[in-house]
Enzyme design. Structure first.
Site, PDB file in Angstrom:
ATOM      1  N   GLY A  77       0.835  -1.209   0.000  1.00  0.00           N
ATOM      2  CA  GLY A  77       0.000   0.000   0.000  1.00  0.00           C
ATOM      3  C   GLY A  77       0.862   1.247   0.000  1.00  0.00           C
ATOM      4  O   GLY A  77       0.515   2.273   0.595  1.00  0.00           O
ATOM      5  N   GLY A 118      -0.371   4.917  -0.899  1.00  0.00           N
ATOM      6  CA  GLY A 118      -1.470   5.525  -0.148  1.00  0.00           C
ATOM      7  C   GLY A 118      -1.007   6.747   0.637  1.00  0.00           C
ATOM      8  O   GLY A 118       0.139   7.166   0.548  1.00  0.00           O
ATOM      9  N   TYR A 169     -14.625  -1.707   7.967  1.00  0.00           N
ATOM     10  CA  TYR A 169     -13.243  -1.266   8.170  1.00  0.00           C
ATOM     11  C   TYR A 169     -12.837  -1.441   9.640  1.00  0.00           C
ATOM     12  O   TYR A 169     -11.792  -2.022   9.945  1.00  0.00           O
ATOM     13  CB  TYR A 169     -13.147   0.202   7.745  1.00  0.00           C
ATOM     14  CG  TYR A 169     -11.825   0.876   8.001  1.00  0.00           C
ATOM     15  CD1 TYR A 169     -10.691   0.542   7.273  1.00  0.00           C
ATOM     16  CD2 TYR A 169     -11.724   1.893   8.964  1.00  0.00           C
ATOM     17  CE1 TYR A 169      -9.482   1.197   7.508  1.00  0.00           C
ATOM     18  CE2 TYR A 169     -10.528   2.547   9.188  1.00  0.00           C
ATOM     19  CZ  TYR A 169      -9.408   2.195   8.457  1.00  0.00           C
ATOM     20  OH  TYR A 169      -8.219   2.847   8.684  1.00  0.00           O
ATOM     21  N   LYS A 224     -10.104  -3.951  11.446  1.00  0.00           N
ATOM     22  CA  LYS A 224      -8.987  -3.477  12.275  1.00  0.00           C
ATOM     23  C   LYS A 224      -8.964  -4.196  13.627  1.00  0.00           C
ATOM     24  O   LYS A 224      -7.890  -4.548  14.129  1.00  0.00           O
ATOM     25  CB  LYS A 224      -9.059  -1.953  12.462  1.00  0.00           C
ATOM     26  CG  LYS A 224      -8.802  -1.156  11.183  1.00  0.00           C
ATOM     27  CD  LYS A 224      -7.420  -1.429  10.619  1.00  0.00           C
ATOM     28  CE  LYS A 224      -7.112  -0.658   9.360  1.00  0.00           C
ATOM     29  NZ  LYS A 224      -5.873  -1.100   8.697  1.00  0.00           N
ATOM     30  N   ASP A 278      -0.605  -7.522  -5.442  1.00  0.00           N
ATOM     31  CA  ASP A 278      -1.933  -7.711  -4.873  1.00  0.00           C
ATOM     32  C   ASP A 278      -1.718  -8.543  -3.615  1.00  0.00           C
ATOM     33  O   ASP A 278      -1.425  -9.743  -3.690  1.00  0.00           O
ATOM     34  CB  ASP A 278      -2.819  -8.449  -5.893  1.00  0.00           C
ATOM     35  CG  ASP A 278      -4.192  -8.773  -5.315  1.00  0.00           C
ATOM     36  OD1 ASP A 278      -4.393  -8.554  -4.098  1.00  0.00           O
ATOM     37  OD2 ASP A 278      -5.045  -9.245  -6.074  1.00  0.00           O
ATOM     38  N   ILE A 331      -5.372  10.910   9.577  1.00  0.00           N
ATOM     39  CA  ILE A 331      -4.063  11.470   9.189  1.00  0.00           C
ATOM     40  C   ILE A 331      -4.280  12.643   8.229  1.00  0.00           C
ATOM     41  O   ILE A 331      -5.084  12.553   7.297  1.00  0.00           O
ATOM     42  CB  ILE A 331      -3.184  10.387   8.530  1.00  0.00           C
ATOM     43  CG1 ILE A 331      -2.911   9.274   9.556  1.00  0.00           C
ATOM     44  CG2 ILE A 331      -1.872  10.977   8.013  1.00  0.00           C
ATOM     45  CD1 ILE A 331      -2.127   8.095   9.018  1.00  0.00           C
TER      46      ILE A 331
HETATM   47  C1  AKB Z   1     -10.724   6.780   7.974  1.00  0.00           C
HETATM   48  O1  AKB Z   1     -11.313   7.844   8.164  1.00  0.00           O
HETATM   49  O2  AKB Z   1     -11.260   5.773   7.506  1.00  0.00           O
HETATM   50  C2  AKB Z   1      -9.272   6.665   8.368  1.00  0.00           C
HETATM   51  C3  AKB Z   1      -9.136   6.209   9.775  1.00  0.00           C
HETATM   52  C4  AKB Z   1      -9.525   7.091  10.893  1.00  0.00           C
HETATM   53  O3  AKB Z   1      -8.704   5.115  10.007  1.00  0.00           O
HETATM   54  N1  AKB Z   1      -8.626   7.927   8.192  1.00  0.00           N
END
Ligand code: AKB
Length: 334
Positions: free
Chosen positions: A19, A22, A150, A154, A60, A180
């Site tokens: 990645g 990114g 997401y 995590k 990938d 970030i």
């Molecule tokens: C997002 O907004 O998805 C990312 C994060 C806070 O992990 N920047």
């Protein structure tokens, strides 16, 4: 040999980054090249990587054998696994997000175990939180009940990292990043990305339509602090790294209306309108600020960037990039 700010000497090594093009990857790659030299860095991404003076390769990361081939070819000793779909984009394609985020991380862990890679980094996020918890100064060990795919990926990613550490002794290290903020790349599908886009709008002197409410307070971090935190954690003596799931790190917390006020110091006429969309519900599940005492104690984490400093950096750098591209256009038309 490079000496970190915490005076730890760093051995010469061979570093694989996934990645790499990114938001974090593009800046981290350059910092790692600065430490180890371009010959020791292999930057990979699913799309071609431009403007890097290290080894680059299409990868990938859902293909474990492809990762193994790169590890063997370059004698890789450390991996920074940054490939992931972010929170807002992730909700559009839940099962694909799970595949990209989880399959690729398990592949990195398994390839590292098979090939005896020494150290692996996993980027976690404030998205691990959700449901009932203290929003202000959120403790690292709160219950984790994320509402996004997401966030789920995590939480599971942290647990898999801890499992590989306890079961196989793989030196897995991880940070829970706040949003970030950087000028080097365009917003990439995150919920916190309004705080990047807003600076682009300010510098191009257009007004900004925010998808979050003006008083939505979230933890954020400037990219230089995020990169420094990553490298300091990765270079700290192994025995001091007590948390193998993931460390909270706090940068600075602010709302969209705080950013507008900060930008107005440079652009007094700058304004924003507010039209909350589905991303508001995501942000409402996240902390407003993080308790990062464990990071401060174990490996001496301390952020440097306030909102004012971030605004100065973002506006200054985006203006410089804009002027350079205008000069470039002039050159082309001459
Ligand atoms: C997002 O907004 O998805 C990312 C994060 C806070 O992990 N920047």
């Amino acid at each position: 040999m490079y000496i970190c700010e915490n005076n730890q000497a760093v051995k010469k090594n061979s570093i694989l980054i996934t990645g790499a093009s990114g938001q974090l990857g593009s800046v981290l790659v350059e910092a790692i090249i600065g430490i180890y030299g371009s010959n020791s860095v292999i930057a990979t991404d699913i799309k071609p990587i431009e403007n890097s003076n290290c080894h680059t390769k299409l990868l990938d990361a859902t293909d474990q054998e492809a990762i193994v081939q790169i590890i063997l070819k370059h004698n890789v000793t450390e991996i920074y696994h940054l490939a992931a779909v972010l929170s807002a984009n992730g909700e559009a394609h839940p099962t694909r997000t799970w595949d990209v985020n989880m399959v690729s991380w398990l592949n990195v862990l398994e390839a590292s175990r098979r090939c005896q890679v020494q150290k692996v980094f996993f980027p976690s996020s404030i998205a691990v939180y959700g449901g009932q918890f203290e929003r202000e100064n959120t403790p690292q060990n709160s219950a984790l009940n994320p509402a996004t795919v997401y966030g789920m990926s995590k939480v599971s990613g942290e647990q898999w990292g801890q499992y590989y550490f306890s079961r196989y002794g793989l030196d897995v290290r991880s940070l829970r990043y706040p949003g970030i903020i950087s000028y080097q790349s365009l917003p990439g599908g995150g919920t916190t990305d309004y705080a990047v886009d807003i600076y682009h709008k300010a510098v191009s002197q257009t007004s900004f339509n925010c998808y979050l409410k003006p008083d939505t307070k979230l933890p954020m971090i400037y990219v230089d602090d995020a990169v420094r935190a990553t490298l300091e954690l990765m270079h700290f003596p192994e025995a001091s790294v007590k948390t193998r799931a993931s460390y909270n790190i706090q940068g600075v917390s602010f709302t969209p209306e705080d950013v507008v006020a900060s930008i107005q110091l440079w652009y007094p006429g700058f304004t924003a309108s507010y039209q909350p969309d589905f991303r508001q519900a995501i942000a409402d599940q996240w902390p407003s600020s993080l308790d990062d005492r464990e990071a401060r104690t174990d490996w001496h984490w301390k952020p440097k960037y306030t909102l004012k400093k971030i605004s100065r950096k973002m506006i200054g750098n985006l203006k410089a990039l804009k002027n350079a591209s205008i000069k470039n256009e002039d050159y082309v038309t001459l």
